[in-house]
Motif scaffolding. Structure first.
Motif, PDB file in Angstrom:
ATOM      1  N   SER A  75       0.829  -1.202   0.000  1.00 43.08           N
ATOM      2  CA  SER A  75       0.000   0.000   0.000  1.00 43.08           C
ATOM      3  C   SER A  75       0.865   1.254   0.000  1.00 43.08           C
ATOM      4  O   SER A  75       1.989   1.257   0.506  1.00 43.08           O
ATOM      5  CB  SER A  75      -0.903   0.034   1.231  1.00 43.08           C
ATOM      6  N   LYS A  76       0.312   2.321  -0.550  1.00 44.37           N
ATOM      7  CA  LYS A  76       0.956   3.621  -0.425  1.00 44.37           C
ATOM      8  C   LYS A  76       1.023   3.997   1.059  1.00 44.37           C
ATOM      9  O   LYS A  76       0.132   3.668   1.839  1.00 44.37           O
ATOM     10  CB  LYS A  76       0.152   4.681  -1.183  1.00 44.37           C
ATOM     11  N   TRP A  77       2.087   4.713   1.431  1.00 44.25           N
ATOM     12  CA  TRP A  77       2.213   5.125   2.818  1.00 44.25           C
ATOM     13  C   TRP A  77       1.249   6.280   3.090  1.00 44.25           C
ATOM     14  O   TRP A  77       1.325   7.317   2.425  1.00 44.25           O
ATOM     15  CB  TRP A  77       3.629   5.592   3.119  1.00 44.25           C
ATOM     16  N   PRO A  78       0.371   6.165   4.072  1.00 44.34           N
ATOM     17  CA  PRO A  78      -0.522   7.283   4.411  1.00 44.34           C
ATOM     18  C   PRO A  78       0.296   8.413   5.045  1.00 44.34           C
ATOM     19  O   PRO A  78       0.917   8.223   6.096  1.00 44.34           O
ATOM     20  CB  PRO A  78      -1.500   6.669   5.410  1.00 44.34           C
ATOM     21  N   LEU A  79       0.300   9.582   4.413  1.00 46.07           N
ATOM     22  CA  LEU A  79       1.167  10.682   4.830  1.00 46.07           C
ATOM     23  C   LEU A  79       0.355  11.833   5.412  1.00 46.07           C
ATOM     24  O   LEU A  79      -0.500  12.411   4.735  1.00 46.07           O
ATOM     25  CB  LEU A  79       1.986  11.181   3.635  1.00 46.07           C
ATOM     26  N   LYS A  80       0.622  12.166   6.674  1.00 51.08           N
ATOM     27  CA  LYS A  80       0.059  13.362   7.293  1.00 51.08           C
ATOM     28  C   LYS A  80       1.080  14.485   7.153  1.00 51.08           C
ATOM     29  O   LYS A  80       2.163  14.433   7.749  1.00 51.08           O
ATOM     30  CB  LYS A  80      -0.262  13.108   8.766  1.00 51.08           C
ATOM     31  N   GLU A  81       0.747  15.476   6.344  1.00 51.85           N
ATOM     32  CA  GLU A  81       1.640  16.607   6.139  1.00 51.85           C
ATOM     33  C   GLU A  81       1.278  17.711   7.123  1.00 51.85           C
ATOM     34  O   GLU A  81       0.178  18.275   7.067  1.00 51.85           O
ATOM     35  CB  GLU A  81       1.523  17.134   4.706  1.00 51.85           C
ATOM     36  N   GLY A  82       2.191  18.009   8.041  1.00 54.54           N
ATOM     37  CA  GLY A  82       1.922  19.035   9.027  1.00 54.54           C
ATOM     38  C   GLY A  82       2.725  18.824  10.289  1.00 54.54           C
ATOM     39  O   GLY A  82       3.598  17.948  10.379  1.00 54.54           O
ATOM     40  N   ASP A  83       2.431  19.621  11.296  1.00 54.48           N
ATOM     41  CA  ASP A  83       3.143  19.625  12.564  1.00 54.48           C
ATOM     42  C   ASP A  83       2.790  18.380  13.371  1.00 54.48           C
ATOM     43  O   ASP A  83       1.614  18.111  13.658  1.00 54.48           O
ATOM     44  CB  ASP A  83       2.758  20.889  13.340  1.00 54.48           C
TER      45      ASP A  83
END
Length: 422
Positions: A75-83
């Motif tokens: 699976s694609k890595w679930p990415l949280k972009e932010g602090d």
């Protein structure tokens, strides 16, 4: 196949070995190593926009993009972009095998401002919060050698103790020194839930000793939840050595392997009593990195075809003008591991990205060559202009070094699971 061979093929994991949360993911070095070791990423967190773009261009996608994220190793890595401070990790409580992260090094780096625990970029507290919210079975953290400076020794011991007892949390307004005293008292007690204690090991390692073509000293911290009974885990032993390299250069086998013309060969002086590296492979050199590896299909990198001109067959492989050599700014030598790749804010000092050819001429290394030195695969895309690409590489964890650590942790967790099952 048995043991490690059953888990890992030449191309990576043959099956999933566990789950992970990736903190401070950056350009993806540690996350890629964890993936190669068979860990399925539940979520990756990163603040820097260029690094996030790099991650999305390779193996990640925006968190919440679909309902079936992070369900398989492919699976694609679930990415949280932010602090990371704004991320709630409680949804993954009880589901996480490993929390991993290269904790930002600026507060501790020898090249930084040395503010340490007073630096707002000190994100160790966020690692501890993640542990409290998820109760992972193991933790892998990486940081710079500067963390071990004598001036930081009391705070480093505090970090280790907080990792040993992360649920003895620091209260608002409490000075870290007062918290450190409380931690010491708490750790002296025996009647504590073992799922809230961790057995911690740390070690200063040189990436060159594990097959990375770069001298790069880093501190790895590995912890296992106490109920797993893995307090006896040890760091992997070095597999490569300087002595073996010098021996191969002295007996000529190194030069023969690379078909180096005799006028460019030399026989190194090996001091009496020097460890000859018997039983280990030789350090990999910059020449090795550029030559590629036929066993893995990694191609030889030719000379760049021109300044700022992309090579048609190699990603990010273009020349750059203006390389210079002067005192304090000396180039990398082909027949040694490269110098430590750095992430300079206003350019990189010390000549770490300059290369000296056999004929004595110099040039800047290409981004792809530096990525090779960091053991990233050739297809790994780096977002942004050259300076941003180099910064991401300088901040990264060498993939090959991190994979050694990740695979050792994976094996330990498997043995812990077997012990739990009886």
């Amino acid at each position: 196949m048995t043991g490690q061979a059953a888990l890992f093929s030449q191309d990576g994991p043959t099956r999933e070995v566990g789950t992970s949360i990736e903190l401070f993911t950056g350009g993806g070095g540690l996350a890629l190593a964890m993936h190669k070791a068979g860990f399925r990423h539940l979520v990756a967190v990163e603040l820097d926009k260029r690094a996030c773009e790099t991650l999305r261009q390779n193996k990640a996608e925006k968190f919440g993009a679909s309902d079936e994220q992070g369900t398989t190793l492919q699976s694609k890595w679930p990415l949280k972009e932010g602090d990371v401070k704004k991320v709630d990790f409680t949804p993954w409580s009880g589901e996480v095998d490993v929390v991993a992260g290269g904790v930002p090094c600026q507060p501790w780096s020898l090249g930084g401002a040395h503010k340490g625990y007073d630096d707002e970029r000190n994100l160790w507290p966020e690692l501890f919060r993640t542990i409290r919210e998820t109760k992972p079975r193991a933790i892998i953290a990486e940081n710079v050698k500067g963390l071990l400076r004598p001036s930081f020794a009391p705070y480093y011991e505090y970090i280790l103790n907080e990792l040993r007892a992360p649920f003895e949390r620091r209260v608002e307004g409490e000075d870290w020194r007062d918290h450190a005293k409380r931690l010491e008292k708490a750790l002296a007690k025996d009647s504590i839930d073992p799922t809230e204690r961790y057995d911690v090991q740390y070690k200063l390692v040189n990436a060159a000793d594990y097959g990375v073509p770069q001298v790069r000293w880093r501190v790895f911290v590995v912890a296992f939840r106490r109920d797993l009974g893995l307090s006896g885990w040890k760091f992997p032993e070095p597999t490569h050595s300087e002595g073996a390299l010098l021996r191969a250069q002295a007996d000529g086998s190194y030069w023969d392997e690379h078909k180096v013309p005799k006028r460019y060969r030399y026989s190194p002086i090996i001091p009496d009593g020097f460890d000859d590296g018997d039983g280990t492979e030789r350090w990999r050199t910059l020449r090795d990195a550029l030559a590629g590896d036929s066993a893995t299909g990694e191609l030889k990198l030719p000379e760049p075809i021109g300044d700022k001109v992309d090579h048609p067959k190699h990603l990010h492989h273009y020349g750059w003008p203006g390389a210079r050599e002067y005192p304090g700014h000396t180039p990398n030598l082909l027949d040694r591991p490269a110098k430590t790749v750095k992430a300079g804010v206003h350019g990189v000092p010390g000549g770490e990205t300059v290369l000296k050819r056999d004929d004595g001429s110099i040039r800047y290394m290409t981004v792809r060559e530096v990525a090779r030195v960091m053991s990233f695969p050739d297809e790994w895309f780096l977002a942004g202009p050259r300076g941003e690409q180099m910064r991401q590489l300088g901040n990264a964890v060498p993939v090959k070094l991190a994979a050694v650590m990740a695979r050792s942790v994976a094996e330990a967790l498997r043995s812990g699971s077997r012990a739990e099952r009886g």
